[in-house]
Design a protein around this motif. Structure first.
Motif, mmCIF file in Angstrom:
data_model
loop_
_atom_site.group_PDB
_atom_site.id
_atom_site.type_symbol
_atom_site.label_atom_id
_atom_site.label_comp_id
_atom_site.label_asym_id
_atom_site.label_seq_id
_atom_site.Cartn_x
_atom_site.Cartn_y
_atom_site.Cartn_z
ATOM 1 N N LEU A 193 4.493 -3.059 4.777
ATOM 2 C CA LEU A 193 3.480 -2.187 4.075
ATOM 3 C C LEU A 193 4.116 -0.917 3.088
ATOM 4 N N CYS A 194 5.264 -0.846 3.530
ATOM 5 C CA CYS A 194 6.047 0.127 2.684
ATOM 6 C C CYS A 194 6.244 -0.371 1.126
ATOM 7 N N GLU A 195 6.513 -1.704 1.145
ATOM 8 C CA GLU A 195 7.156 -2.131 0.022
ATOM 9 C C GLU A 195 6.033 -2.968 -0.908
ATOM 10 N N THR A 196 4.738 -2.967 -0.481
ATOM 11 C CA THR A 196 3.882 -3.852 -0.999
ATOM 12 C C THR A 196 3.540 -3.330 -2.486
ATOM 13 N N VAL A 197 3.275 -4.088 -3.256
ATOM 14 C CA VAL A 197 2.698 -3.486 -4.641
ATOM 15 C C VAL A 197 1.418 -3.735 -4.720
ATOM 16 N N SER A 198 0.626 -4.350 -3.831
ATOM 17 C CA SER A 198 -0.982 -4.106 -3.798
ATOM 18 C C SER A 198 -1.371 -3.025 -2.815
ATOM 19 N N CYS A 199 -2.817 -3.180 -2.851
ATOM 20 C CA CYS A 199 -3.288 -1.850 -2.158
ATOM 21 C C CYS A 199 -2.958 -1.612 -0.669
ATOM 22 N N ARG A 200 -2.567 -0.733 -0.348
ATOM 23 C CA ARG A 200 -1.977 -0.359 1.021
ATOM 24 C C ARG A 200 -3.029 -0.277 2.178
#
Ligand code: ADP
Length: 624
Positions: free
Chosen positions: A385-392
């Motif tokens: 979740l922290c490193e995602t590049v898409s919508c949190r």
């Protein structure tokens, strides 16, 4: 408290159907026009005598689901709740609405208890709050037999499933309710969304034939943001000063020590902040919690010991200075922001040390390998979740098995992160780890490995002759902070592992794919100041929030109404939100009602509050 002016039981007289009566209670007692989401269906089902399991996010409106049926069905609604410290506030809030409520728990004097018991038996209550351990005593069972119970509401029902939960034994004993009072409807409620928890509640509380109501777990008014950690306390201060000055908020830290330090730092810098953790004595804890609930605009800095059942509606931000252990934990904690539906922020800073620290906690945790594996899976999901590049928000909802798209109100939507090809950087770092391990049988933490890549001839590097390695100085194209970002992201993607007390780095199966099989690595570019770019992107406001946006003149009136509310709440010894919620005061400030009748149409102004506070409000409005 003064006795209620309106006896809501009277509300139902002459009402023909459960649904009509429920609408009438909603309007006259609570001052709301319509039910939200599943509320209407849930209320109707319970009024009709059915059992229900209600899964709704914090702020979704669970309380009305049992409060309204309790006012419509004959008898007293019994609410099982573990939140002893909050029962008085819950009862005060209901009394302000004219609802007859009482509680029984271990904090009471025998006289008080006897009085509440007598009221229950005489049917002079609409709602009775009980601590779960009460229901393990035969005396309480007999008491309930002597009165008429309209329904059982089992609040915070996930307590029955959480391993090691303090209240679990008491909750497990609640299966007795069904056996002893098979005709009384039961409703179990929780904001914990995972399927495992849901199944266990059904199984443990014998709710196999209960109707299930599962709401969306989206909280559109909460803006989710996660930023790289530099100096956490300074970043926090900047965030509060620029976006939430004067607002109530909760700051979560992992250790008692950092709680104390952060609270002191904020206070020194002009933000009133109080600490809360298990190391404080009971009295101080209770006092600090009460202050947070009663005073406007206070910040509480706390460990996760704080927060369950805190139903303060106007918490405007929840900040995490350390990484939560799981997505469930993060969701629960951030969910304490914005129960009133107004715009709020869930803000977190996170860095490489968080990953190392959490990994250490897992390595040192009690329990077997399977348990540790479980903890690691929780941490992996949190890192993703922290490193995602898409919508949190999309990622959060997906975690709970619910659909979600681009939300437009999280940092990744507002300022989409750039990504870059980090394959070569990853290879440099991984081969440094590999060489040390394979050629010299040595393992080191991230700091030392980065020093080698940067070609720093510091004493530790020289002592181990690491300046002679072929990877020495091959990484000067990135700065120290950027390398830390690379390590963090490789850990989050499972391309690197960290272990033990010293946070040593080792390779994983997947590391080999990057080193030897041409696997490419895309990394998220670290922005120095995410907050600024997100702020500049002008977050989209929820429709509800936009509807009550105030111009400068109205904002002045809103402040005036808040002052009136603070004085009134103090005089009556109740939290400010018990008088009126912010959302109600904002609507009053925008509409400026000139008569009692007009004021009565504002959402959140029921008959009892109109009678009790109407004149004071109209006066404050007229003075503008
Ligand atoms: P939960 O227990 O699910 O966290 P609450 O019962 O505290 O949520 O409700 C959250 C907020 O929403 C409260 O301020 C409550 O008064 C408000 N609310 C609930 N239902 C309605 C409704 N139908 N209309 C307007 N406001 C509502």
């Amino acid at each position: 408290m003064t006795p209620p002016e309106v006896i809501p039981a009277a509300v139902t007289e002459g009402a023909d159907s459960g649904n009509g009566a429920a609408q009438e209670v909603l309007r006259r007692v609570f001052g709301y026009d319509s039910f939200r989401g599943d509320q209407a269906a849930i209320v109707e089902h319970i009024i009709g005598g059915g059992d229900a399991l209600v899964l709704m996010p914090t702020g979704g409106g669970k309380s009305l689901c049992y409060q309204v049926p309790a006012l419509v069905r004959p008898g007293v609604g019994v609410v099982v709740s573990p939140l002893i410290a909050l029962m008085q506030d819950q009862v005060d809030a209901l009394s302000a609405l004219g609802v007859r409520a009482g509680f029984l728990n271990s904090t009471q004097y025998p006289d008080e208890r006897r009085m509440v018991e007598a009221q229950f038996v005489a049917g002079e209550l609409d709602l009775l709050y009980l601590a779960p351990e009460r229901l393990r005593s035969e005396a309480t069972m007999q008491l309930l037999d002597r009165g008429t119970v309209s329904l059982f509401a089992i609040d915070e029902a996930h307590c029955v499933s959480q391993w090691g939960h303090d209240f679990r034994p008491d909750y497990l004993a609640l299966s007795v309710l069904h056996e002893r009072w098979p005709r009384v409807p039961r409703v179990a409620l929780t904001a914990t969304a995972t399927e495992k928890t849901r199944d266990e509640i059904i199984h443990r509380l014998d709710l196999g034939s209960a109707r299930r109501f599962v709401a969306s777990f989206d909280r559109p008014n909460i803006q989710y943001r996660i930023e790289p950690k530099n100096r956490a306390d300074r970043q926090l201060l900047d965030f509060i000063r620029t976006e939430h000055a004067g607002d109530a908020g909760i700051v979560y830290c992992l250790s008692r020590n950092s709680v104390e330090k952060t609270a002191a730092f904020l206070t020194e810098n002009g933000v009133t902040a109080i600490p809360y953790h298990a190391g404080l004595d009971n009295r101080t804890r209770a006092e600090n919690q009460a202050r947070f609930l009663r005073e406007d605009g206070l910040v509480v800095v706390a460990t996760i010991a704080f927060g369950m059942g805190i139903d303060k509606p106007d918490v405007r931000f929840v900040a995490h200075l350390d990484l939560p252990k799981s997505v469930e934990g993060y969701y629960q904690e951030t969910g304490r922001a914005g129960r009133d539906g107004l715009p709020s922020t869930a803000w977190m800073v996170y860095g490489l040390n968080d990953v190392v620290q959490q990994r250490k906690l897992i390595d040192n945790s009690e329990g077997d390998a399977a348990h540790r594996r479980q903890l690691q899976l929780h941490l992996d999901a949190m890192l993703a979740l922290c490193e995602t590049v898409s919508c949190r928000r999309g990622q959060l909802l997906a975690y709970f098995g619910q659909p979600g798209g681009e939300c437009g109100n999280c940092d990744t939507c507002l300022a989409p992160p750039e990504s870059w090809d980090g394959t070569v950087a990853a290879q440099k770092l991984l081969s440094a780890v590999l060489r040390l391990d394979r050629e010299r049988g040595q393992r080191f933490g991230a700091g030392h490995i980065i020093d080698i890549l940067l070609g720093k001839s510091n004493p530790k590097v020289l002592q181990h002759a690491h300046n002679e390695l072929s990877v020495f100085g091959v990484g000067t194209d990135l700065r120290d902070a950027e390398w830390r970002g690379v390590v963090r992201q490789l850990l989050a993607h499972g391309l690197l592992a960290v272990h033990g007390e010293y946070g040593v780095l080792t390779l994983t199966e997947a590391s080999n794919e990057v080193l030897f099989s041409g696997r490419r690595v895309r990394l998220r570019r670290e922005l120095e100041r995410v907050s600024k770019s997100v702020r500049a992107a002008k977050p989209a406001k929820s429709a509800k929030a936009a509807a009550v946006d105030l111009g400068p003149a109205d904002a002045g009136l809103f402040e005036r109404l808040r002052e009136w509310r603070a004085a009134t709440a103090k005089e009556q010894g109740v939290p400010a939100y018990v008088v009126f919620h912010d959302s109600t005061l904002r609507e009053i400030a925008a509409r400026k009602p000139g008569s009692m009748a007009e004021l009565g149409t504002v959402s959140g102004v029921g008959e009892n509050k109109l009678a009790r506070y109407g004149e004071g409000v109209l006066e404050a409005v007229a003075r503008m």
